[in-house]
Write a protein that holds these residues in place. Structure first.
Motif, PDB file in Angstrom:
ATOM      1  N   MET A  34       0.877  -1.167   0.000  1.00  0.00           N
ATOM      2  CA  MET A  34       0.000   0.000   0.000  1.00  0.00           C
ATOM      3  C   MET A  34       0.920   1.225   0.000  1.00  0.00           C
ATOM      4  SD  MET A  34      -2.901  -1.211   2.787  1.00  0.00           S
ATOM      5  CE  MET A  34      -4.291  -0.274   2.165  1.00  0.00           C
ATOM      6  N   TYR A  36       0.338   4.426   1.181  1.00  0.00           N
ATOM      7  CA  TYR A  36       0.200   5.493   2.184  1.00  0.00           C
ATOM      8  C   TYR A  36       0.612   5.011   3.571  1.00  0.00           C
ATOM      9  CZ  TYR A  36      -1.883   7.686  -1.801  1.00  0.00           C
ATOM     10  OH  TYR A  36      -2.058   8.203  -3.067  1.00  0.00           O
ATOM     11  N   SER A  37       0.890   5.991   4.458  1.00  0.00           N
ATOM     12  CA  SER A  37       1.452   5.689   5.777  1.00  0.00           C
ATOM     13  C   SER A  37       0.564   4.725   6.578  1.00  0.00           C
ATOM     14  CB  SER A  37       1.628   6.991   6.563  1.00  0.00           C
ATOM     15  OG  SER A  37       0.373   7.610   6.755  1.00  0.00           O
ATOM     16  N   ALA A  38       1.169   4.006   7.494  1.00  0.00           N
ATOM     17  CA  ALA A  38       0.453   3.001   8.288  1.00  0.00           C
ATOM     18  C   ALA A  38      -0.721   3.610   9.050  1.00  0.00           C
ATOM     19  CB  ALA A  38       1.421   2.329   9.254  1.00  0.00           C
ATOM     20  N   HIS A  42      -6.861   4.516   4.965  1.00  0.00           N
ATOM     21  CA  HIS A  42      -6.887   3.462   3.936  1.00  0.00           C
ATOM     22  C   HIS A  42      -6.017   2.279   4.389  1.00  0.00           C
ATOM     23  CE1 HIS A  42      -8.904   5.668   0.703  1.00  0.00           C
ATOM     24  NE2 HIS A  42      -8.127   6.713   0.950  1.00  0.00           N
ATOM     25  N   SER A  43      -4.862   2.602   4.983  1.00  0.00           N
ATOM     26  CA  SER A  43      -3.939   1.538   5.402  1.00  0.00           C
ATOM     27  C   SER A  43      -4.517   0.765   6.578  1.00  0.00           C
ATOM     28  CB  SER A  43      -2.575   2.137   5.775  1.00  0.00           C
ATOM     29  OG  SER A  43      -2.090   2.928   4.704  1.00  0.00           O
ATOM     30  N   GLU A  44      -5.119   1.498   7.529  1.00  0.00           N
ATOM     31  CA  GLU A  44      -5.744   0.809   8.671  1.00  0.00           C
ATOM     32  C   GLU A  44      -6.881  -0.097   8.182  1.00  0.00           C
ATOM     33  OE1 GLU A  44      -6.749   3.964  11.390  1.00  0.00           O
ATOM     34  OE2 GLU A  44      -4.693   4.043  12.185  1.00  0.00           O
ATOM     35  N   VAL A  65       0.133  -6.864   5.096  1.00  0.00           N
ATOM     36  CA  VAL A  65       0.052  -5.509   4.547  1.00  0.00           C
ATOM     37  C   VAL A  65       1.401  -4.812   4.717  1.00  0.00           C
ATOM     38  CG1 VAL A  65      -1.054  -3.259   4.879  1.00  0.00           C
ATOM     39  CG2 VAL A  65      -2.431  -5.351   5.008  1.00  0.00           C
ATOM     40  N   PRO A  67       2.479  -1.076   4.381  1.00  0.00           N
ATOM     41  CA  PRO A  67       2.059   0.311   4.100  1.00  0.00           C
ATOM     42  C   PRO A  67       3.256   1.232   3.805  1.00  0.00           C
ATOM     43  CG  PRO A  67       2.083  -0.072   6.458  1.00  0.00           C
ATOM     44  CD  PRO A  67       2.498  -1.372   5.815  1.00  0.00           C
ATOM     45  N   GLU A  90      -2.792  -2.102  -3.117  1.00  0.00           N
ATOM     46  CA  GLU A  90      -3.677  -0.939  -3.223  1.00  0.00           C
ATOM     47  C   GLU A  90      -2.955   0.218  -3.892  1.00  0.00           C
ATOM     48  OE1 GLU A  90      -6.242   1.619  -0.071  1.00  0.00           O
ATOM     49  OE2 GLU A  90      -4.104   2.011  -0.177  1.00  0.00           O
TER      50      GLU A  90
END
Ligand code: PCA
Length: 329
Positions: A34, A36-38, A42-44, A65, A67, A90
């Motif tokens: 993914m 974007y940052s953790a 979206h990442s969560e 995952v 991120p 993603e």
């Protein structure tokens, strides 16, 4: 005869003893990059999706995952999935507008600037989008919109004239075009890199959601966020079709169920984050307000040009998407 059946019974017992000590079936491991940052919603949401899949498949599919662009940078994620380097991942849909204008349907300025409208636009675009993705060996599992896009600057801006010559961080063709049409200087930078880009002056402005500015603490370098509600771009999770066709029907149903939950949980988070993150920007010291009338009218002119250009590039497909969307209103 007796001996054989005894041996076979013994072998069966042994087999049960051995398999009993292991999971029912070796878990299939999937990596999910993914961009974007953790801590991003979206990442969560992606982590919650992976947990759901692990549960719903009885541990048979185990998604890890990755991120923050840690496994593949945002720009490389789609290709990594297409070519089977990873199974799932993603990416920002409009990041692929240069491949096919259809991928930019969600970045046509002011076409669908609310959550309700953007959901309808997405429904109108979905069949075409799935067709284009299928040709690329991909299946879309779920998609979630970012909050509405506004403009960030390191100074007060009241008109397009005030934007001339500003170094602008872009994340897609549409955002680069917006910069060109307003006399700014676009430079493409992944969200994961923007804090540094603003701190070092490589960029001084961007269009994005309150969520991304908040995630990246841009108040350390920037001073103004203007609510523009230009569009709501989507992130989508896709799986490689060779991998997908190897999944059992039961597990496909389980994963599809988790994807539906992720779509609605992500949408809810995006809605809640809209105000929460704008409040966060203000708490960080930024001026957060709707764009003024003069700036808005200039942006609407730019938006009209971009709309015409997109319709031209997307041809029949673009027209069908916009017509389908308008019919839902
Ligand atoms: N954040 C992403 C894309 C849209 C958004 O709100 C970014 O700035 O990269």
């Amino acid at each position: 005869m007796k001996m054989t059946s005894k041996l076979m019974a013994g072998a069966a017992t042994l087999a049960i003893a051995v398999t009993g000590a292991l999971p029912a079936m070796a878990a299939e491991k999937w990596d999910m990059p993914m961009a974007y940052s953790a801590s991003n919603f979206h990442s969560e949401n992606g982590v919650a999706f992976a947990d759901c899949v692990r549960d719903a498949t009885g541990g048979e599919i185990d998604i890890t995952v990755h991120p923050g662009g840690s496994l593949f940078a945002g720009a490389d994620i789609k290709r990594a999935i297409q070519t089977g380097q990873v199974q799932i991942g993603e990416r920002l849909l409009s990041g692929h507008q240069n491949e096919n204008a259809v991928f930019g349907f969600d970045s046509v300025p002011f076409l669908a600037p609310s959550f309700d409208d953007s959901a309808k636009l997405f429904e109108a675009a979905k069949p075409k989008l799935e067709e284009v993705l299928a040709e690329q060996n991909l299946t879309m599992l779920y998609a979630v919109p970012w909050p509405p896009q506004g403009l960030y600057f390191n100074k007060e801006v009241n008109s397009i004239d005030d934007m001339k010559g500003i170094k602008f961080r872009s994340y897609s063709n549409a955002t680069s075009r917006l910069a060109e049409l307003t006399g700014m200087l676009p430079v493409t930078i992944e969200a994961a890199e923007i804090s540094q880009a603003f701190a070092t002056g490589v960029a001084e402005s961007m269009i994005s959601s309150g969520a991304t500015g908040y995630d990246r603490k841009v108040w350390e370098s920037l001073s103004h966020f203007y609510e523009v509600d230009a569009w709501l771009p989507y992130n989508y999770v896709m799986v490689n079709n060779d991998v997908w066709s190897g999944v059992s029907d039961a597990n496909k149903a389980a994963i599809t169920g988790c994807a539906e939950e992720a779509a609605s949980r992500g949408l809810q988070a995006s809605k809640e984050y809209t105000q929460f993150t704008m409040d966060g920007l203000a708490a960080g010291g930024m001026t957060v307000q709707p764009a003024g009338d003069e700036l808005m009218s200039g942006l609407r002119d730019v938006g009209a040009t971009m709309t015409a250009e997109w319709l031209e590039a997307a041809g029949e497909d673009g027209k069908a998407i916009v017509d389908g969307f308008k019919a839902m209103q």
